[in-house]
Scaffold this active site. Structure first.
Site: not given
Ligand SMILES: NC(=O)c1ccc[n+]([C@@H]2O[C@H](COP(=O)([O-])OP(=O)(O)OC[C@H]3O[C@@H](n4cnc5c(N)ncnc54)[C@H](O)[C@@H]3O)[C@@H](O)[C@H]2O)c1
Length: 360
Positions: A157
């Site tokens: 990841y």
């Molecule tokens: N939540 C955390 O603690 C955290 C920490 C560091 C980084 N991030 C990053 O922040 C961003 C948002 O994370 P989140 O926690 O909201 O995750 P999440 O999984 O709730 O949201 C991601 C969304 O992207 C959509 N998605 C995934 N692959 C896709 C694709 N190929 N095409 C279209 N849609 C797609 C999913 O359906 C989902 O709704 C991500 O990039 C994640 O890596 C999150």
């Protein structure tokens, strides 16, 4: 402004799209609403976005498509002229990347390439995208600074997110595409992800089930409240990346460039141990957890701690919500959400219910 928010059915994308609608921006969301975790919560977030758009009379369009589908991404950019792109869709989750790396290739590498290409041809004024504290991997000097190299990811990841930063730099350099990468530190709050520790711990404690606590609860995390993250995302997006005129190629600063490229940490700058985090959940629930204390897991980063001073310098803001307050807000939301939707409590909340709660 007209803003494309990818991942608007997801935890952070939903909050970001909602805040943009509330301030009167037009929002186009792009999400494939996949079933990595229970899509019912994604559908509920999408309904709330529709309601917010109606209440604020802001333009809103929701597109259901896969970012790995080059044609679908190109069509979206051909049909709309975006002033800003905020790219938050990804295959998230540290532990799942040990089981299903291909999902990370599809969403985080192919999907990100399609976003970059579309931004290039549409001459987007600014692309802001999500990176993660996990890119610091094997680094141990605290707090983590964007000015230090981050070249030793501990899971796939993190490797894909680090790759995104490098891919963005190449587009900033080749095509003068202004890009800002934001390294989020463990984000939590209302509407949070069912695969993450806070959600899983809350559910288990309420059901009198034991919670799995790795590294005997000694992990520390710079837990960052979602409203603080959203404020940082929107301020960073409003503040277009420019070249650093003092950037020195003999001693290259990883966080800036002579191209319009930037990286920022967004973290609370106040790490707490998992044991303290669990105490905050217990206090909010008024109930003690039964803990199953376990050793460190493969791929886990033991500690994270953000230096958020660069973000503060650039956009005049840094996160500050204390964990006890943020966790109480989450627990209030969780109780409300599941009492409004009682039948959801009786079905599995996510397909990964056998895997331990993710911390990132
Ligand atoms: N939540 C955390 O603690 C955290 C920490 C560091 C980084 N991030 C990053 O922040 C961003 C948002 O994370 P989140 O926690 O909201 O995750 P999440 O999984 O709730 O949201 C991601 C969304 O992207 C959509 N998605 C995934 N692959 C896709 C694709 N190929 N095409 C279209 N849609 C797609 C999913 O359906 C989902 O709704 C991500 O990039 C994640 O890596 C999150």
């Amino acid at each position: 402004m007209k803003v494309l928010v990818t991942g608007h059915a997801g935890f952070i994308g939903f909050h970001t799209a909602k805040r943009l609608l509330e301030r009167g921006d037009s929002v186009v969301g792009f999400d494939n609403v996949n079933d990595y975790y229970d899509p019912a919560i994604k559908e509920a977030r999408l309904k709330l976005l529709e309601r917010t758009a109606a209440e604020t009379q802001s333009d809103y369009l929701s597109i259901r498509a896969n970012l790995a589908d080059q044609q679908a991404v190109a069509e979206c950019f051909n049909e709309h002229h975006f002033d800003r792109v905020i790219h938050l869709a990804a295959q998230a989750g540290v532990r799942y990347s040990l089981e299903n790396p291909h999902s990370y290739v599809e969403s985080n590498l192919i999907g990100f390439t399609n976003v970059l290409e579309a931004c290039r041809y549409a001459e987007i004024a600014h692309l802001t995208y999500a990176s993660t504290s996990s890119v610091y991997g094997a680094n141990t000097r605290m707090p983590f600074s964007e000015h230090e190299g981050a070249n030793h990811p501990l899971q796939f990841y993190a490797a894909t997110k680090k790759a995104n930063e490098m891919m963005a730099h190449s587009y900033s350099h080749l095509f003068s595409l202004p890009t800002t990468g934001l390294r989020f530190f463990t984000v939590y709050g209302p509407w949070g992800r069912p695969d993450m520790a806070l959600f899983k711990f809350t559910k288990s404690i309420l059901a009198d089930e034991p919670i799995q606590v790795f590294n005997h609860g000694h992990h520390t995390r710079d837990f960052t409240y979602v409203d603080d993250i959203v404020e940082g995302i929107i301020r960073a997006s409003d503040h277009i990346a420019t070249p650093n005129l003092e950037w020195n190629s003999d001693s290259p600063d990883p966080a800036t460039s002579n191209a319009p490229f930037r990286l920022f940490n967004i973290g609370n700058n106040d790490p707490v141990t998992i044991s303290t985090y669990i105490e905050a959940i217990e206090e909010a629930l008024g109930k003690k957890a039964v803990k199953d204390l376990l050793p460190l897991q493969l791929g886990d980063v033991p500690d994270t701690y953000a230096d958020s001073s660069e973000l503060e310098k650039a956009v005049g803001y840094k996160p500050s919500t204390p964990v006890f307050q943020g966790v109480a807000n989450f627990v209030r939301w969780y109780r409300d959400y599941y009492s409004l939707d009682k039948c959801s409590l009786n079905k599995p909340i996510d397909p990964l219910s056998e895997t331990p709660g993710s911390l990132d």
